[in-house]
Design a protein around this motif. Structure first.
Motif, PDB file in Angstrom:
ATOM      1  N   GLY A  15      58.428 -51.436  47.485  1.00  0.00           N
ATOM      2  CA  GLY A  15      59.806 -51.424  47.024  1.00  0.00           C
ATOM      3  C   GLY A  15      60.436 -50.059  46.817  1.00  0.00           C
ATOM      4  O   GLY A  15      61.575 -49.970  46.356  1.00  0.00           O
ATOM      5  N   GLN A  16      59.729 -48.994  47.165  1.00  0.00           N
ATOM      6  CA  GLN A  16      60.326 -47.662  47.023  1.00  0.00           C
ATOM      7  C   GLN A  16      61.467 -47.509  48.029  1.00  0.00           C
ATOM      8  O   GLN A  16      61.328 -47.848  49.198  1.00  0.00           O
ATOM      9  N   ARG A  17      62.594 -46.959  47.557  1.00  0.00           N
ATOM     10  CA  ARG A  17      63.793 -46.870  48.393  1.00  0.00           C
ATOM     11  C   ARG A  17      64.258 -45.434  48.629  1.00  0.00           C
ATOM     12  O   ARG A  17      65.175 -45.206  49.411  1.00  0.00           O
ATOM     13  N   ASN A  18      63.640 -44.481  47.950  1.00  0.00           N
ATOM     14  CA  ASN A  18      64.034 -43.083  48.080  1.00  0.00           C
ATOM     15  C   ASN A  18      62.772 -42.240  47.963  1.00  0.00           C
ATOM     16  O   ASN A  18      62.255 -42.029  46.878  1.00  0.00           O
ATOM     17  N   LEU A  19      62.258 -41.784  49.110  1.00  0.00           N
ATOM     18  CA  LEU A  19      60.928 -41.171  49.146  1.00  0.00           C
ATOM     19  C   LEU A  19      60.969 -39.775  49.742  1.00  0.00           C
ATOM     20  O   LEU A  19      61.592 -39.557  50.786  1.00  0.00           O
ATOM     21  N   CYS A  20      60.284 -38.852  49.101  1.00  0.00           N
ATOM     22  CA  CYS A  20      60.038 -37.529  49.662  1.00  0.00           C
ATOM     23  C   CYS A  20      58.620 -37.544  50.201  1.00  0.00           C
ATOM     24  O   CYS A  20      57.662 -37.735  49.442  1.00  0.00           O
ATOM     25  N   VAL A  21      58.468 -37.360  51.508  1.00  0.00           N
ATOM     26  CA  VAL A  21      57.189 -37.581  52.184  1.00  0.00           C
ATOM     27  C   VAL A  21      56.601 -36.243  52.625  1.00  0.00           C
ATOM     28  O   VAL A  21      57.250 -35.466  53.336  1.00  0.00           O
ATOM     29  N   MET A  22      55.345 -36.012  52.213  1.00  0.00           N
ATOM     30  CA  MET A  22      54.650 -34.765  52.523  1.00  0.00           C
ATOM     31  C   MET A  22      53.367 -35.069  53.294  1.00  0.00           C
ATOM     32  O   MET A  22      53.037 -36.231  53.511  1.00  0.00           O
ATOM     33  N   LEU A  23      52.661 -34.023  53.701  1.00  0.00           N
ATOM     34  CA  LEU A  23      51.404 -34.162  54.456  1.00  0.00           C
ATOM     35  C   LEU A  23      51.598 -35.057  55.676  1.00  0.00           C
ATOM     36  O   LEU A  23      50.901 -36.049  55.867  1.00  0.00           O
ATOM     37  N   THR A  24      52.525 -34.681  56.523  1.00  0.00           N
ATOM     38  CA  THR A  24      52.894 -35.508  57.662  1.00  0.00           C
ATOM     39  C   THR A  24      52.013 -35.196  58.856  1.00  0.00           C
ATOM     40  O   THR A  24      52.366 -34.390  59.726  1.00  0.00           O
ATOM     41  N   GLY A  25      50.843 -35.822  58.921  1.00  0.00           N
ATOM     42  CA  GLY A  25      49.990 -35.645  60.079  1.00  0.00           C
ATOM     43  C   GLY A  25      50.604 -36.236  61.327  1.00  0.00           C
ATOM     44  O   GLY A  25      50.528 -35.677  62.423  1.00  0.00           O
ATOM     45  N   SER A  26      51.250 -37.382  61.170  1.00  0.00           N
ATOM     46  CA  SER A  26      51.972 -38.027  62.279  1.00  0.00           C
ATOM     47  C   SER A  26      53.267 -38.582  61.715  1.00  0.00           C
ATOM     48  O   SER A  26      53.398 -38.811  60.519  1.00  0.00           O
ATOM     49  N   LEU A  27      54.215 -38.798  62.594  1.00  0.00           N
ATOM     50  CA  LEU A  27      55.543 -39.207  62.169  1.00  0.00           C
ATOM     51  C   LEU A  27      55.829 -40.604  62.706  1.00  0.00           C
ATOM     52  O   LEU A  27      56.297 -40.767  63.820  1.00  0.00           O
ATOM     53  N   ASP A  28      55.517 -41.621  61.903  1.00  0.00           N
ATOM     54  CA  ASP A  28      55.719 -43.013  62.307  1.00  0.00           C
ATOM     55  C   ASP A  28      56.812 -43.621  61.435  1.00  0.00           C
ATOM     56  O   ASP A  28      56.602 -43.915  60.260  1.00  0.00           O
ATOM     57  N   LEU A  29      57.993 -43.801  62.026  1.00  0.00           N
ATOM     58  CA  LEU A  29      59.139 -44.354  61.300  1.00  0.00           C
ATOM     59  C   LEU A  29      59.554 -45.705  61.861  1.00  0.00           C
ATOM     60  O   LEU A  29      60.691 -46.143  61.685  1.00  0.00           O
ATOM     61  N   THR A  30      58.622 -46.377  62.506  1.00  0.00           N
ATOM     62  CA  THR A  30      58.897 -47.677  63.119  1.00  0.00           C
ATOM     63  C   THR A  30      59.425 -48.665  62.077  1.00  0.00           C
ATOM     64  O   THR A  30      58.876 -48.789  60.973  1.00  0.00           O
ATOM     65  N   GLY A  31      60.515 -49.358  62.433  1.00  0.00           N
ATOM     66  CA  GLY A  31      61.071 -50.375  61.549  1.00  0.00           C
ATOM     67  C   GLY A  31      62.000 -49.847  60.480  1.00  0.00           C
ATOM     68  O   GLY A  31      62.514 -50.619  59.670  1.00  0.00           O
ATOM     69  N   LEU A  32      62.239 -48.524  60.480  1.00  0.00           N
ATOM     70  CA  LEU A  32      63.093 -47.930  59.450  1.00  0.00           C
ATOM     71  C   LEU A  32      64.374 -47.360  60.060  1.00  0.00           C
ATOM     72  O   LEU A  32      64.970 -46.424  59.525  1.00  0.00           O
ATOM     73  N   ASP A  33      64.827 -47.950  61.160  1.00  0.00           N
ATOM     74  CA  ASP A  33      65.942 -47.388  61.927  1.00  0.00           C
ATOM     75  C   ASP A  33      67.201 -47.179  61.105  1.00  0.00           C
ATOM     76  O   ASP A  33      67.953 -46.225  61.339  1.00  0.00           O
TER      77      ASP A  33
END
Length: 238
Positions: free
Chosen positions: A167-185
């Motif tokens: 349910g998180q709606r506002n996220l700061c994302v770190m340690l990005t080994g890969s960038l998978d944003l599927t389904g978050l268009d």
């Protein structure tokens, strides 16, 4: 013996006056080398040289990058680093500086490693803050990390799906080994790589519109610097 854990942002131009004073008072910088062309070690050398402090380099212990048990693999890596640092401190003594990218409080293990060192050696230590990746990201995009009166959830790419599902709606994302944003268009993203360096890359917009450009931007950053560190803010549509 003393260890000073110093946050240095993304290099010499991010070193605060407080950290600069502490660094100049150290006998040496203790740094690990991950490879023969370690760009981050080169940047640490640049910081140390700017303040007239020699650098003692030790090989970084091997780390399992695809473990079955991620947390155990990290603990094993930390123990190996403790042993390497202990050897140097026993031999040299004095005051050593450990230069931490960004700020030591966010997704960095230096404090934990030094806590373990202090259980094995009569060593004192302190921590001074640095400019963090989320701070730089917000400044570059001229944004506030959270909507009015709402939280920002700081997490890692490894946990992103789990956090979104929770349910998180506002996220700061770190340690990005890969960038998978599927389904978050339809989500919004503010993204940056190698912030504060000559290889900095930025992008922002609707995920579906910019996702195709992000891997190219990550590749450009890696080609220019020899490494890539990226961070992004991801926000659900209202």
């Amino acid at each position: 013996m003393r260890v000073r854990i110093l946050g240095v942002g993304m290099g010499p131009h991010h070193v605060t006056c407080e950290v600069a004073d502490a660094l100049r008072a150290c006998d040496y910088v203790l740094a690990t080398e991950k490879s023969a062309d370690d760009g981050l070690l080169a940047a640490r050398r640049e910081v140390a040289a700017a303040h007239g402090v020699p650098v003692v380099v030790v090989p970084d212990p091997d780390r399992d990058r695809a473990p079955g048990d991620y947390e155990q693999a990290v603990r094993d890596w930390h123990r190996a680093r403790v042993a390497v640092y202990e050897d140097v401190l026993r031999a040299r003594g004095g005051t050593a500086a450990l230069l931490v990218w960004g700020d030591p409080s966010l997704y960095d293990s230096t404090i934990r490693v030094v806590e373990s060192l202090a259980e094995r050696l009569p060593v004192e230590y302190d921590v001074l803050p640095g400019i963090s990746a989320p701070q730089l990201l917000a400044a570059r995009h001229r944004i506030v990390l959270h909507p009015v009166g709402r939280p920002v959830h700081v997490t890692t790419a490894r946990r992103l799906r789990e956090d979104v599902t929770a349910g998180q709606r506002n996220l700061c994302v770190m340690l990005t080994g890969s960038l998978d944003l599927t389904g978050l268009d339809d989500w919004s993203i503010w993204w940056g790589a190698n912030l504060g360096t000559d290889s900095e890359e930025l992008a922002a917009g609707r995920v579906g519109d910019v996702a195709g450009h992000l891997e190219d931007a990550r590749l450009r950053a890696r080609q220019r610097a020899g490494w890539v560190m990226d961070v992004y803010l991801l926000r659900a549509p209202e």
